[in-house]
Design a protein around this motif. Structure first.
Motif, PDB file in Angstrom:
ATOM      1  N   ILE A 214       2.243   1.592  -3.387  1.00  0.00           N
ATOM      2  CA  ILE A 214       3.249   1.391  -2.565  1.00  0.00           C
ATOM      3  C   ILE A 214       3.291   2.828  -0.817  1.00  0.00           C
ATOM      4  N   VAL A 215       3.652   2.665  -0.064  1.00  0.00           N
ATOM      5  CA  VAL A 215       3.160   3.120   0.962  1.00  0.00           C
ATOM      6  C   VAL A 215       4.178   3.241   1.862  1.00  0.00           C
ATOM      7  N   ASN A 216       4.648   4.290   1.847  1.00  0.00           N
ATOM      8  CA  ASN A 216       6.402   4.847   2.404  1.00  0.00           C
ATOM      9  C   ASN A 216       7.429   3.936   2.435  1.00  0.00           C
ATOM     10  N   GLY A 217       7.421   3.082   0.850  1.00  0.00           N
ATOM     11  CA  GLY A 217       8.424   3.012   1.147  1.00  0.00           C
ATOM     12  C   GLY A 217       8.236   1.736   1.929  1.00  0.00           C
ATOM     13  N   LYS A 218       7.683   0.997   2.260  1.00  0.00           N
ATOM     14  CA  LYS A 218       7.806   0.373   3.218  1.00  0.00           C
ATOM     15  C   LYS A 218       6.256  -0.913   3.437  1.00  0.00           C
ATOM     16  N   TYR A 219       5.539  -0.041   2.378  1.00  0.00           N
ATOM     17  CA  TYR A 219       4.760  -0.992   3.006  1.00  0.00           C
ATOM     18  C   TYR A 219       3.296  -1.513   1.268  1.00  0.00           C
ATOM     19  N   MET A 220       3.623  -2.502   1.112  1.00  0.00           N
ATOM     20  CA  MET A 220       2.545  -2.787  -0.641  1.00  0.00           C
ATOM     21  C   MET A 220       1.196  -3.563  -0.411  1.00  0.00           C
ATOM     22  N   THR A 221       0.636  -2.585  -1.600  1.00  0.00           N
ATOM     23  CA  THR A 221      -0.871  -3.757  -1.591  1.00  0.00           C
ATOM     24  C   THR A 221      -1.280  -3.687  -2.182  1.00  0.00           C
ATOM     25  N   SER A 222      -2.625  -4.115  -2.903  1.00  0.00           N
ATOM     26  CA  SER A 222      -2.777  -3.955  -4.273  1.00  0.00           C
ATOM     27  C   SER A 222      -4.757  -4.369  -4.189  1.00  0.00           C
ATOM     28  N   PRO A 223      -4.942  -3.771  -5.577  1.00  0.00           N
ATOM     29  CA  PRO A 223      -6.728  -4.740  -5.316  1.00  0.00           C
ATOM     30  C   PRO A 223      -6.405  -6.216  -4.976  1.00  0.00           C
ATOM     31  N   SER A 224      -6.046  -6.792  -5.798  1.00  0.00           N
ATOM     32  CA  SER A 224      -5.960  -8.338  -5.609  1.00  0.00           C
ATOM     33  C   SER A 224      -6.188  -8.964  -4.522  1.00  0.00           C
ATOM     34  N   LYS A 225      -4.819  -7.923  -3.472  1.00  0.00           N
ATOM     35  CA  LYS A 225      -4.819  -8.790  -1.693  1.00  0.00           C
ATOM     36  C   LYS A 225      -6.218  -8.187  -1.123  1.00  0.00           C
ATOM     37  N   VAL A 226      -7.250  -6.662  -1.682  1.00  0.00           N
ATOM     38  CA  VAL A 226      -8.126  -6.658  -0.880  1.00  0.00           C
ATOM     39  C   VAL A 226      -8.867  -7.284  -1.068  1.00  0.00           C
ATOM     40  N   GLY A 227      -9.457  -7.020  -2.457  1.00  0.00           N
ATOM     41  CA  GLY A 227     -10.902  -7.489  -2.917  1.00  0.00           C
ATOM     42  C   GLY A 227     -12.148  -6.952  -3.450  1.00  0.00           C
ATOM     43  N   SER A 228     -11.351  -5.845  -2.604  1.00  0.00           N
ATOM     44  CA  SER A 228     -12.200  -4.772  -3.785  1.00  0.00           C
ATOM     45  C   SER A 228     -11.366  -3.075  -3.174  1.00  0.00           C
ATOM     46  N   GLU A 229     -12.420  -1.878  -4.040  1.00  0.00           N
ATOM     47  CA  GLU A 229     -10.931  -1.145  -4.480  1.00  0.00           C
ATOM     48  C   GLU A 229     -11.963  -0.142  -3.640  1.00  0.00           C
ATOM     49  N   ASP A 230     -13.322   0.057  -2.331  1.00  0.00           N
ATOM     50  CA  ASP A 230     -13.501   0.782  -1.342  1.00  0.00           C
ATOM     51  C   ASP A 230     -12.437   0.049  -0.291  1.00  0.00           C
ATOM     52  N   GLY A 231     -12.217  -0.924  -0.508  1.00  0.00           N
ATOM     53  CA  GLY A 231     -11.384  -1.582   1.119  1.00  0.00           C
ATOM     54  C   GLY A 231     -10.010  -1.696   0.479  1.00  0.00           C
ATOM     55  N   LEU A 232      -9.371  -1.414  -1.254  1.00  0.00           N
ATOM     56  CA  LEU A 232      -8.036  -0.441  -1.338  1.00  0.00           C
ATOM     57  C   LEU A 232      -8.015   0.579  -0.210  1.00  0.00           C
ATOM     58  N   LEU A 233      -8.303   1.624  -0.185  1.00  0.00           N
ATOM     59  CA  LEU A 233      -8.951   3.392  -0.658  1.00  0.00           C
ATOM     60  C   LEU A 233      -8.482   2.765   1.274  1.00  0.00           C
ATOM     61  N   GLN A 234      -9.341   2.047   2.030  1.00  0.00           N
ATOM     62  CA  GLN A 234      -9.361   1.882   3.794  1.00  0.00           C
ATOM     63  C   GLN A 234      -7.710   1.322   4.032  1.00  0.00           C
ATOM     64  N   VAL A 235      -7.293   0.396   3.346  1.00  0.00           N
ATOM     65  CA  VAL A 235      -5.731   0.026   3.251  1.00  0.00           C
ATOM     66  C   VAL A 235      -5.300   0.788   4.056  1.00  0.00           C
ATOM     67  N   ILE A 236      -4.999   1.814   2.122  1.00  0.00           N
ATOM     68  CA  ILE A 236      -4.114   2.686   1.446  1.00  0.00           C
ATOM     69  C   ILE A 236      -4.269   4.011   3.136  1.00  0.00           C
ATOM     70  N   ASN A 237      -5.671   4.072   3.480  1.00  0.00           N
ATOM     71  CA  ASN A 237      -5.172   5.433   4.870  1.00  0.00           C
ATOM     72  C   ASN A 237      -4.896   4.898   6.119  1.00  0.00           C
ATOM     73  N   HIS A 238      -5.051   3.142   6.354  1.00  0.00           N
ATOM     74  CA  HIS A 238      -4.184   2.250   7.274  1.00  0.00           C
ATOM     75  C   HIS A 238      -3.220   2.716   7.815  1.00  0.00           C
ATOM     76  N   LEU A 239      -2.162   2.452   6.720  1.00  0.00           N
ATOM     77  CA  LEU A 239      -0.551   2.151   6.006  1.00  0.00           C
ATOM     78  C   LEU A 239      -0.330   3.642   6.255  1.00  0.00           C
ATOM     79  N   THR A 240      -0.762   4.797   6.014  1.00  0.00           N
ATOM     80  CA  THR A 240      -0.411   5.422   5.987  1.00  0.00           C
ATOM     81  C   THR A 240       0.108   6.214   7.583  1.00  0.00           C
ATOM     82  N   LYS A 241      -0.677   5.773   8.100  1.00  0.00           N
ATOM     83  CA  LYS A 241      -0.567   6.107   9.313  1.00  0.00           C
ATOM     84  C   LYS A 241       0.177   5.647  10.187  1.00  0.00           C
ATOM     85  N   LEU A 242       1.098   4.146  10.085  1.00  0.00           N
ATOM     86  CA  LEU A 242       1.703   3.243  10.347  1.00  0.00           C
ATOM     87  C   LEU A 242       2.820   3.784  10.314  1.00  0.00           C
ATOM     88  N   LYS A 243       4.211   4.068  11.404  1.00  0.00           N
ATOM     89  CA  LYS A 243       5.327   4.452  11.642  1.00  0.00           C
ATOM     90  C   LYS A 243       6.600   3.359  10.297  1.00  0.00           C
TER      91      LYS A 243
END
Length: 243
Positions: free
Chosen positions: A214-243
């Motif tokens: 859960i990022v900033n209380g606003k967005y939720m992701t998971s390994p099962s949504k993304v499909g890979s661990e490296d992809g999960l880190l990409q999504v987390i980094n993307h979400l931390t940049k959103l307002k």
């Protein structure tokens, strides 16, 4: 990934542990927790000298790689910081196999990110393991004794059952803590506040499985949504940049 557990399904599940999740009150979650499953390393092909190919860059999309939490969950990060929360359960093999990825993220996370692990309380059994986590956090606040890792290993590798106070006291005794210290932590106001936070995050996110991020209380992701661990880190980094 969600399936009725069988030997065939167990093998497939083991090969995808890091990409799946544990559902409380489901046959699959209980069966996986009580059955010894081959490790990812045991199932992987022999390593070669060939370099690991870089993970493809994801085109991160709402509804595919993450969902929006509405209303947002209150965060505990200082002003100007972004909170990243991992919800987990010690009995979940998927959470256990995600640990190296979480450690890798912590080594490279931006300075403005405040990371927290919050144990899920989806069932009474999970809620007791939340107490186990918070007792460890209070007794080993700086992680010097690596209590968190030792709890994971005790439940996942040694198949120990730490589901009551006597078992908890025995475990922490092995780590050098007294029964009085454990009992004091269990009965503390700090414990009640931490458990309330777990309930707040769980109910606010409506997460019905773990692990989730859960990022900033606003967005939720998971390994099962993304499909890979490296992809999960990409999504987390993307979400931390959103307002």
């Amino acid at each position: 990934m969600k399936c009725v557990f069988s030997r065939t399904c167990g093998i497939a599940l083991a090969a995808m542990l890091a990409l799946a999740g544990c559902f409380s009150e489901s046959t699959q979650a209980e069966a996986v927790n009580q059955t010894a499953v081959p490790s990812i390393a045991a199932l992987a092909p022999a390593q070669t000298s060939a370099p690991t190919p870089a993970a493809p860059t994801l085109n991160v999309r709402e509804g595919v790689h993450y969902t929006v939490i509405s209303p947002p969950i209150p965060t505990q990060a200082p002003q100007g910081k972004v909170e990243v929360v991992e919800m987990f359960w010690y009995g979940c093999p998927h959470c256990y196999t995600l640990e190296p990825t979480i450690h890798r993220y912590l080594q490279s996370k931006p300075d403005n990110v405040v990371f927290q692990q919050v144990p899920s309380t989806l069932s009474p059994r999970w809620a007791y393991h939340a107490k186990l986590f918070y007792v460890g956090k209070m007794l080993d606040p700086n992680g010097q004794k690596q209590v968190h890792n030792k709890i994971f290993e005790a439940l996942q590798k040694q198949r120990r059952q730490i589901n009551n106070d006597d078992a908890m006291i025995r475990f922490f005794g092995e780590q050098g803590f007294t029964a009085e210290q454990v009992t004091k932590a269990l009965q503390s106001m700090e414990m009640q506040a931490m458990l309330a936070r777990s309930d707040e995050v769980g109910k606010g996110s409506k997460a019905d499985s773990v692990p989730v991020i859960i990022v900033n209380g606003k967005y939720m992701t998971s390994p099962s949504k993304v499909g890979s661990e490296d992809g999960l880190l990409q999504v987390i980094n993307h979400l931390t940049k959103l307002k």
